[in-house]
Write a protein that holds these residues in place. Structure first.
Motif, PDB file in Angstrom:
ATOM      1  N   ALA A   1       0.779  -1.244   0.000  1.00  0.00           N
ATOM      2  CA  ALA A   1       0.000   0.000   0.000  1.00  0.00           C
ATOM      3  C   ALA A   1       0.809   1.292   0.000  1.00  0.00           C
ATOM      4  N   PRO A   2       1.506   1.702   1.037  1.00  0.00           N
ATOM      5  CA  PRO A   2       2.152   3.011   0.880  1.00  0.00           C
ATOM      6  C   PRO A   2       3.393   2.963   0.008  1.00  0.00           C
ATOM      7  N   ASP A   3       4.043   1.804  -0.042  1.00  0.00           N
ATOM      8  CA  ASP A   3       5.335   1.719  -0.711  1.00  0.00           C
ATOM      9  C   ASP A   3       5.243   1.669  -2.232  1.00  0.00           C
ATOM     10  N   ILE A   4       4.060   1.460  -2.738  1.00  0.00           N
ATOM     11  CA  ILE A   4       3.880   1.457  -4.190  1.00  0.00           C
ATOM     12  C   ILE A   4       4.096   2.854  -4.777  1.00  0.00           C
TER      13      ILE A   4
ATOM     14  N   PHE B   1       7.112   7.433   8.100  1.00  0.00           N
ATOM     15  CA  PHE B   1       6.087   8.468   8.218  1.00  0.00           C
ATOM     16  C   PHE B   1       6.719   9.858   8.307  1.00  0.00           C
ATOM     17  N   ALA B   2       7.752   9.992   9.132  1.00  0.00           N
ATOM     18  CA  ALA B   2       8.398  11.296   9.319  1.00  0.00           C
ATOM     19  C   ALA B   2       9.073  11.775   8.036  1.00  0.00           C
ATOM     20  N   TYR B   3       9.791  10.880   7.356  1.00  0.00           N
ATOM     21  CA  TYR B   3      10.472  11.288   6.125  1.00  0.00           C
ATOM     22  C   TYR B   3       9.479  11.736   5.060  1.00  0.00           C
ATOM     23  N   HIS B   4       8.434  10.966   4.844  1.00  0.00           N
ATOM     24  CA  HIS B   4       7.491  11.322   3.781  1.00  0.00           C
ATOM     25  C   HIS B   4       6.679  12.569   4.132  1.00  0.00           C
ATOM     26  N   GLY B   5       6.419  12.784   5.417  1.00  0.00           N
ATOM     27  CA  GLY B   5       5.775  14.031   5.822  1.00  0.00           C
ATOM     28  C   GLY B   5       6.665  15.227   5.558  1.00  0.00           C
TER      29      GLY B   5
ATOM     30  N   ALA C   1       5.762  19.346  -9.703  1.00  0.00           N
ATOM     31  CA  ALA C   1       6.087  19.563  -8.291  1.00  0.00           C
ATOM     32  C   ALA C   1       4.852  19.345  -7.422  1.00  0.00           C
ATOM     33  N   PHE C   2       3.703  19.810  -7.886  1.00  0.00           N
ATOM     34  CA  PHE C   2       2.486  19.606  -7.093  1.00  0.00           C
ATOM     35  C   PHE C   2       1.996  18.163  -7.158  1.00  0.00           C
ATOM     36  N   VAL C   3       2.245  17.465  -8.262  1.00  0.00           N
ATOM     37  CA  VAL C   3       1.926  16.037  -8.325  1.00  0.00           C
ATOM     38  C   VAL C   3       2.825  15.271  -7.350  1.00  0.00           C
ATOM     39  N   ALA C   4       4.105  15.618  -7.314  1.00  0.00           N
ATOM     40  CA  ALA C   4       5.024  14.986  -6.355  1.00  0.00           C
ATOM     41  C   ALA C   4       4.581  15.273  -4.925  1.00  0.00           C
ATOM     42  N   THR C   5       4.121  16.504  -4.668  1.00  0.00           N
ATOM     43  CA  THR C   5       3.602  16.848  -3.343  1.00  0.00           C
ATOM     44  C   THR C   5       2.438  15.942  -2.976  1.00  0.00           C
ATOM     45  N   LEU C   6       1.516  15.762  -3.903  1.00  0.00           N
ATOM     46  CA  LEU C   6       0.355  14.908  -3.661  1.00  0.00           C
ATOM     47  C   LEU C   6       0.777  13.462  -3.393  1.00  0.00           C
ATOM     48  N   LEU C   7       1.716  12.947  -4.179  1.00  0.00           N
ATOM     49  CA  LEU C   7       2.175  11.571  -3.980  1.00  0.00           C
ATOM     50  C   LEU C   7       2.834  11.398  -2.605  1.00  0.00           C
ATOM     51  N   TYR C   8       3.686  12.340  -2.230  1.00  0.00           N
ATOM     52  CA  TYR C   8       4.327  12.255  -0.914  1.00  0.00           C
ATOM     53  C   TYR C   8       3.296  12.405   0.206  1.00  0.00           C
ATOM     54  N   PHE C   9       2.283  13.234   0.005  1.00  0.00           N
ATOM     55  CA  PHE C   9       1.248  13.407   1.026  1.00  0.00           C
ATOM     56  C   PHE C   9       0.435  12.123   1.199  1.00  0.00           C
TER      57      PHE C   9
ATOM     58  N   HIS D   1       1.454   9.133   0.496  1.00  0.00           N
ATOM     59  CA  HIS D   1       2.375   8.174   1.120  1.00  0.00           C
ATOM     60  C   HIS D   1       2.480   8.438   2.622  1.00  0.00           C
ATOM     61  N   THR D   2       2.486   9.708   3.007  1.00  0.00           N
ATOM     62  CA  THR D   2       2.535  10.070   4.428  1.00  0.00           C
ATOM     63  C   THR D   2       1.310   9.560   5.169  1.00  0.00           C
ATOM     64  N   ILE D   3       0.135   9.774   4.600  1.00  0.00           N
ATOM     65  CA  ILE D   3      -1.110   9.323   5.240  1.00  0.00           C
ATOM     66  C   ILE D   3      -1.108   7.808   5.408  1.00  0.00           C
ATOM     67  N   LEU D   4      -0.758   7.093   4.342  1.00  0.00           N
ATOM     68  CA  LEU D   4      -0.755   5.631   4.425  1.00  0.00           C
ATOM     69  C   LEU D   4       0.347   5.127   5.362  1.00  0.00           C
TER      70      LEU D   4
END
Length: 152
Positions: free
Chosen positions: A22-25, A89-93, A131-139, A141-144
């Motif tokens: 799930a988050p690692d994909i 969680f901390a890194y992706h946040g 950049a905003f797509v990358a932001t969304l992906l990292y966000f 990933h942070t939630i999951l």
């Protein structure tokens, strides 16, 4: 009923499980879109000389760290420790926050400078979108990752 190969959210993946859980994909899309931001920003010339240093730092830092993080997870270096789940969680946040600030900075500079060459302007707009797509992906990933950390 089909069998699933996904691991439960209470364990960290290793090996090829990094590409299917799930988050690692999100590792590979984060690398692709972060790399695109890096390439597009590096391919344009903007004056004054260094207004996009923060954007370049964020894109290169997150690209390298995400790649290393993915390799550590794939190699099983985390040893299924809850500390690694918290660090994930901390890194992706942090990466989501960095990319958000870099995307806003990039959008502001793009609108402020607005070069006469429309090709460069279009490249800058593409970099802002990525950049905003990358932001969304990292966000996401942070939630999951936070859900996985909570269930650990």
């Amino acid at each position: 009923m089909a069998a699933t190969t996904a691991q439960p959210m209470s364990s960290l993946p290793s090996g090829l499980g990094v590409c299917t859980t799930a988050p690692d994909i999100f590792y590979l899309p984060e690398l692709v879109f972060g790399g695109l931001v890096w390439i597009l920003v590096a391919s344009t010339l903007i004056t004054p000389p260094n207004p996009l240093g923060w954007v370049m730092f964020v894109s290169v830092f997150c690209f390298v760290m995400t790649f290393l993080w993915m390799v550590i997870f794939a190699a099983g270096g985390h040893r299924n420790s809850s500390g690694w789940a918290a660090a994930d969680f901390a890194y992706h946040g942090l990466a989501a926050f960095f990319y958000l600030s870099a995307g806003v900075d990039l959008a502001y500079i793009t609108l402020l400078v607005k070069p006469l060459n429309s090709r460069i302007y279009h490249i800058d707009i593409a970099a802002v979108v990525f950049a905003f797509v990358a932001t969304l992906l990292y966000f996401i990933h942070t939630i999951l990752s936070s859900i996985r950390w909570k269930n650990f």
